[in-house]
Design a protein around this motif. Structure first.
Motif, short mmCIF file in Angstrom:
data_model
loop_
_atom_site.label_atom_id
_atom_site.label_comp_id
_atom_site.label_asym_id
_atom_site.label_seq_id
_atom_site.Cartn_x
_atom_site.Cartn_y
_atom_site.Cartn_z
N ILE A 48 8.03 14.39 5.61
CA ILE A 48 7.00 13.45 6.05
C ILE A 48 5.93 13.30 4.96
O ILE A 48 5.43 12.21 4.70
CB ILE A 48 6.41 13.90 7.40
CG1 ILE A 48 7.50 13.77 8.47
CG2 ILE A 48 5.18 13.08 7.77
CD1 ILE A 48 7.15 14.37 9.80
N GLN B 11 11.55 3.95 1.73
CA GLN B 11 10.66 5.11 1.84
C GLN B 11 11.41 6.32 2.40
O GLN B 11 11.28 7.43 1.90
CB GLN B 11 9.50 4.79 2.79
CG GLN B 11 8.38 4.01 2.15
CD GLN B 11 7.31 3.66 3.18
OE1 GLN B 11 7.48 2.73 3.96
NE2 GLN B 11 6.22 4.41 3.20
N ARG B 12 12.21 6.06 3.45
CA ARG B 12 12.89 7.19 4.08
C ARG B 12 13.98 7.75 3.17
O ARG B 12 14.20 8.95 3.12
CB ARG B 12 13.45 6.76 5.43
CG ARG B 12 12.31 6.59 6.44
CD ARG B 12 12.79 6.24 7.82
NE ARG B 12 13.22 4.86 7.93
CZ ARG B 12 14.38 4.48 8.47
NH1 ARG B 12 15.22 5.37 8.94
NH2 ARG B 12 14.68 3.21 8.57
N LEU C 4 6.94 10.70 2.38
CA LEU C 4 7.22 9.32 2.77
C LEU C 4 6.33 8.30 2.07
O LEU C 4 6.71 7.16 1.88
CB LEU C 4 7.08 9.17 4.29
CG LEU C 4 8.23 9.72 5.13
CD1 LEU C 4 7.83 9.79 6.60
CD2 LEU C 4 9.47 8.84 4.97
N ARG C 5 5.10 8.70 1.72
CA ARG C 5 4.19 7.74 1.08
C ARG C 5 4.76 7.29 -0.26
O ARG C 5 5.43 8.05 -0.95
CB ARG C 5 2.80 8.34 0.86
CG ARG C 5 2.13 8.74 2.14
CD ARG C 5 0.63 8.87 1.94
NE ARG C 5 -0.03 7.73 2.53
CZ ARG C 5 -1.15 7.20 2.09
NH1 ARG C 5 -1.74 7.67 1.03
NH2 ARG C 5 -1.68 6.16 2.70
N VAL D 128 11.21 -1.94 2.93
CA VAL D 128 10.31 -0.93 2.36
C VAL D 128 10.47 0.37 3.13
O VAL D 128 10.56 1.46 2.56
CB VAL D 128 8.84 -1.41 2.41
CG1 VAL D 128 7.92 -0.37 1.80
CG2 VAL D 128 8.70 -2.75 1.68
N ASP D 129 10.55 0.25 4.45
CA ASP D 129 10.71 1.42 5.32
C ASP D 129 11.99 2.19 4.96
O ASP D 129 11.97 3.41 4.79
CB ASP D 129 10.74 0.94 6.78
CG ASP D 129 10.88 2.08 7.76
OD1 ASP D 129 10.26 3.14 7.52
OD2 ASP D 129 11.57 1.91 8.77
N LYS E 98 0.85 -1.19 0.00
CA LYS E 98 0.00 0.00 0.00
C LYS E 98 0.89 1.24 0.00
O LYS E 98 2.05 1.16 0.37
CB LYS E 98 -0.87 -0.01 1.24
CG LYS E 98 -1.85 -1.15 1.29
CD LYS E 98 -2.76 -0.90 2.45
CE LYS E 98 -3.63 -2.07 2.79
NZ LYS E 98 -4.42 -1.75 3.98
N SER F 134 1.16 3.43 2.06
CA SER F 134 1.75 3.66 3.39
C SER F 134 3.06 2.92 3.56
O SER F 134 3.82 3.20 4.47
CB SER F 134 0.78 3.20 4.47
OG SER F 134 0.61 1.79 4.38
N GLY F 135 3.30 1.92 2.70
CA GLY F 135 4.48 1.08 2.86
C GLY F 135 4.15 -0.23 3.56
O GLY F 135 5.02 -1.06 3.78
N ARG F 136 2.89 -0.41 3.91
CA ARG F 136 2.48 -1.68 4.53
C ARG F 136 2.16 -2.71 3.45
O ARG F 136 1.59 -2.36 2.42
CB ARG F 136 1.21 -1.48 5.35
CG ARG F 136 1.46 -1.28 6.79
CD ARG F 136 0.16 -1.03 7.54
NE ARG F 136 0.43 -0.13 8.64
CZ ARG F 136 1.01 -0.51 9.78
NH1 ARG F 136 1.33 -1.77 9.96
NH2 ARG F 136 1.26 0.35 10.72
N PRO G 122 9.24 -5.84 5.32
CA PRO G 122 8.68 -4.53 5.68
C PRO G 122 9.78 -3.53 6.05
O PRO G 122 9.69 -2.35 5.71
CB PRO G 122 7.80 -4.84 6.89
CG PRO G 122 7.39 -6.27 6.70
CD PRO G 122 8.58 -6.94 6.07
#
Lengths: 222, 543
Positions: free
Chosen positions: B527, B425-426, B530-531, B421-422, B391, B393-395, B418
């Motif tokens: 922030i 994203q960052r 990040l999505r 992905v985090d 998604k 959101s990264g989930r 996960p």
């Protein structure tokens, strides 16, 4: 139905979908719920829920923490403007990053959640001198100094948390002002917070909010 | 319809290992192998004069033996199918056996298509006509040797920076160096010896003479990030840990360079460490600006060098705004469970097949997948996002469990977790936010950008559409986005060919440094970025 609002809001926060979260809140206001209801019955329980999820899920995603805290903080700011009487403040916290450290994002998560939990934040920014932490805490009558340090040398350096402890000790303020620390080095060594003279630490920004609220209560109980 | 040149497969067996290479028809077998871990022996620049690069024909289509081969190989050797690798041109798919490879070296040649052609105003030279360009990267060191009189690149090498054992990122390495004086000296010598070793490899293999040639080198130009320069020169590392110093240039030039001339045995070389622009923006960025000719377009141009430390420059027609963000390590495999740099076995491309769900993984050297390099990871995340497995959101829509999501069944080295992905994203949010902040500071919008030069770790493998889908690169027209593999080296090379004027000083004078940590609103933008979604192309106007 409040339950529906709570479910939809939690879903939006879980998906870190800020637009969707605001849509839920705006609809709730249109249905006649008060800003107070939204903060105390929707936003704060959602943060508590996130804390519970994060504690259980070690893989929890840092990017999601940032976004979650940001949503909580923005929703709270919007609601506070519409409160009928000023909200009762739980306590005050001065927050900043240690000397030599420019990593500002960790403290944002903490600030965002604390704000939503009705704690007043005095944000001193990045690269904050120990003297300034203490002076500002006295000036604002804050119960907690929160120091974020993301690098080993800023977490353990002589001019960071250690010096704040020394100043509090010299000025006889240790029962009035507590120190909380957070950041990657404290995760690698869970005993490090004691070594540098802090009263408490937290593994992530969202649970740090709870740690800090506990410290506030500890000071206020005296 | 494209008019790409025809490809052929070159297969070479040696010591139980096999290389499968996709090469252009007409490629020289030695040149192709020089980019791999299996290299032929060599003591000349591929002219056929040393006869060391003997290799045995197994099958396939190549050119007939050349005059040099008739001189160096006996009739019976030719009868057995022996050839000189430097003389063989691939005509169709072909297979070879290399019985006596060169000793294993960590130095490889950069593939010719990854090099930027460099021209300069050639200096008038009588003596010491050779010059050495050095890109001193945190992860890789790249060098090239030039004949400065004719403006000809003799050879190049790329290899790992041996300081990596003291930390993958700049900060860990600085901390390690500051522990003791001995440690910092050890780290400086590791890097210095690596450069020398690469240079000796070129001289031995591409010229055939080492010691006499060292005396003929008249110029060495070295660019790198501030930390690498400080660690090399043993000057300035302690200042780099204090952010109060980050805004200004830091003196990290060697205190006395006579020692280097003798250490490197380069008695006639003027060794120049190009000065960094600021505490956190190195001369590698200046080299990129020179190498990509960033300031030569009519309109505004943006450069982003994605590496362990990501550096950016925005040219608005008058000045260069420069900055850096710690956005890169994830794209170099650091902090990614199955992350790796662009080595054999690295998944560099992922495609979704027509059936809509099965994945095709491409690895470097067509080897078994051992992990993802930056471009492969971006493909993977973009495809998972596109298919709804991930998604915005990264989930993951369904928790893949502790083993992560497997791109290839039963190969745990193809798992994405996960946490990966985090990290991605960052990293991508930091880079996107840095680009937006530079635009805002110049009063520009994405619409005014004529060129976006992407340098660094991805080389030319980056799938631009995927990078846009996850919000790493802006959704500009493809013809505005240029991918460069070796811009920093090209900048050093251009400076090498411009004796007399210092190109680095010229561009340094045009720069203005921005420290993003002090830019109000940076965190909010970050922030917001990040999505996993495309960069908002109009967002910068409102900030």
């Amino acid at each position: 139905m409040l339950d529906d609002i709570i479910n939809h809001y939690n879903e939006a926060v879980f998906d870190t979908d800020k637009e969707a979260a605001f849509e839920v809140i705006d609809n709730a206001l249109a249905e006649g719920y008060t800003p107070e209801d939204i903060i105390f019955k929707v936003v704060i329980p959602a943060i508590n829920e996130m804390m519970a999820i994060i504690t259980k899920d070690p893989d929890a995603n840092l990017a999601q923490h940032f976004m979650t805290a940001q949503i909580a903080s923005e929703v709270t700011e919007k609601m506070l403007l519409q409160f009928k009487s000023p909200p009762e403040i739980v306590g005050r916290v001065v927050i900043g990053t240690a000397v030599g450290d420019l990593h500002s994002l960790g403290k944002r998560i903490v600030s965002g959640c604390l704000k939503a939990m009705m704690v007043e934040i005095i944000d001193l920014g990045v690269n904050v001198a120990a003297e300034r932490f203490v002076d500002e805490a006295i000036a604002h009558d804050a119960q907690v100094i929160a120091i974020s340090a993301m690098m080993v040398h800023s977490a353990t350096g002589e001019n960071g948390c250690r010096k704040v402890r020394k100043l509090l000790n010299e000025q006889g303020l240790e029962s009035r002002i507590k120190i909380a620390v957070g950041g990657a080095p404290f995760r690698f060594d869970p005993e490090l917070y004691k070594t540098v003279g802090a009263d408490a630490w937290a593994a992530d920004g969202i649970s740090a909010a709870k740690t800090i609220v506990d410290l506030i209560h500890e000071v206020n109980a005296k | 319809m494209s008019f790409e040149s025809a490809l052929a497969t070159l297969i070479v067996h040696s010591d139980g290992e096999t290389q499968h290479l996709q090469v252009d028809v007409g490629t020289c077998v030695r040149d192709a192998l020089d980019t791999t871990a299996i290299r032929v022996r060599a003591a000349c620049g591929g002219t056929g004069s040393c006869g060391a690069c003997v290799i045995k024909y197994l099958s396939g289509a190549v050119n007939p033996a050349t005059l040099a081969e008739y001189q160096k190989l006996s009739a019976s050797e030719r009868q057995e199918g022996l050839r000189l690798a430097c003389q063989i041109r691939v005509v169709g798919d072909t297979e070879w056996l290399l019985e006596h490879p060169a000793h294993v070296s960590s130095w490889k040649s950069i593939a010719p298509e990854d090099l930027i052609p460099v021209e300069g105003q050639l200096p008038e030279l009588q003596h010491f006509i050779y010059g050495l360009a050095v890109d001193l990267g945190t992860t890789h060191i790249r060098i090239s040797l030039w004949n400065r009189k004719t403006g000809q690149r003799i050879a190049n090498r790329s290899g790992f920076n041996p300081q990596s054992v003291f930390g993958a990122d700049v900060l860990n390495r600085l901390n390690a160096a500051l522990l003791t004086d001995n440690r910092s000296l050890e780290m400086a010598q590791l890097a210095r010896q690596a450069v020398l070793e690469a240079l000796r490899d070129i001289l031995a293999r591409d010229i055939g003479e080492v010691s006499p040639m060292l005396k003929e080198i008249g110029s060495v130009i070295i660019a790198g990030n501030t930390a690498m320069l400080a660690l090399l020169s043993l000057n300035g590392a302690n200042q780099l840990l204090n952010p109060d110093n980050w805004q200004q240039p830091i003196d990290c030039l060697p205190l006395g360079h006579d020692t280097w001339q003798s250490e490197w045995n380069l008695p006639n070389a003027k060794i120049k460490l190009e000065p960094a622009l600021a505490g956190f923006v190195g001369s590698d960025l200046t080299a990129d600006i020179i190498g990509t000719r960033l300031t030569e377009a009519a309109g505004a141009s943006l450069l982003v060098d994605i590496g362990t430390n990501t550096e950016l420059a925005l040219w608005d027609g008058h000045r260069l705004l420069v900055t850096s963000v710690p956005g890169g390590p994830a794209f170099e495999g650091v902090g990614i469970r199955n992350g790796m740099s662009a080595e054999p076995g690295a998944i560099y491309r992922v495609e979704r097949l027509d059936d809509g769900h099965s994945l095709k993984l491409s690895t470097l050297g067509a080897a078994t997948a051992r992990g993802f390099c930056g471009s492969g990871l971006i493909d993977m995340i973009a495809i998972l996002l596109e298919s709804g497995t991930l998604k915005p959101s990264g989930r993951f829509s369904q928790n893949p469990g502790p083993d992560g999501f497997l791109a290839e069944a039963e190969n745990p080295k193809t798992a994405v977790t996960p946490g990966d992905v985090d990290a991605l994203q960052r990293a991508k949010a930091a880079i996107a936010t840095a680009m937006e902040t530079l635009l805002t500071n110049s009063g520009l919008t994405w619409e005014s950008i004529e060129r976006l030069c992407v340098c660094g770790t991805f080389g030319r493998h980056l799938n631009i559409r995927h990078a846009q889908a996850i919000g790493l690169l802006p959704s500009l027209n493809n013809d505005k986005i240029e991918l460069y593999a070796n811009a920093t080296l090209a900048g050093c090379e251009k400076a090498l060919l411009s004796d007399g004027i210092s190109l680095f000083d010229h561009y340094a004078a045009l720069t203005q440094v921005i420290n993003l940590s002090y830019v109000p609103g940076y965190d909010d933008l970050y922030i917001n970025n990040l999505r996993l979604r495309p960069i908002e192309m109009h967002s910068v106007i409102n900030t």
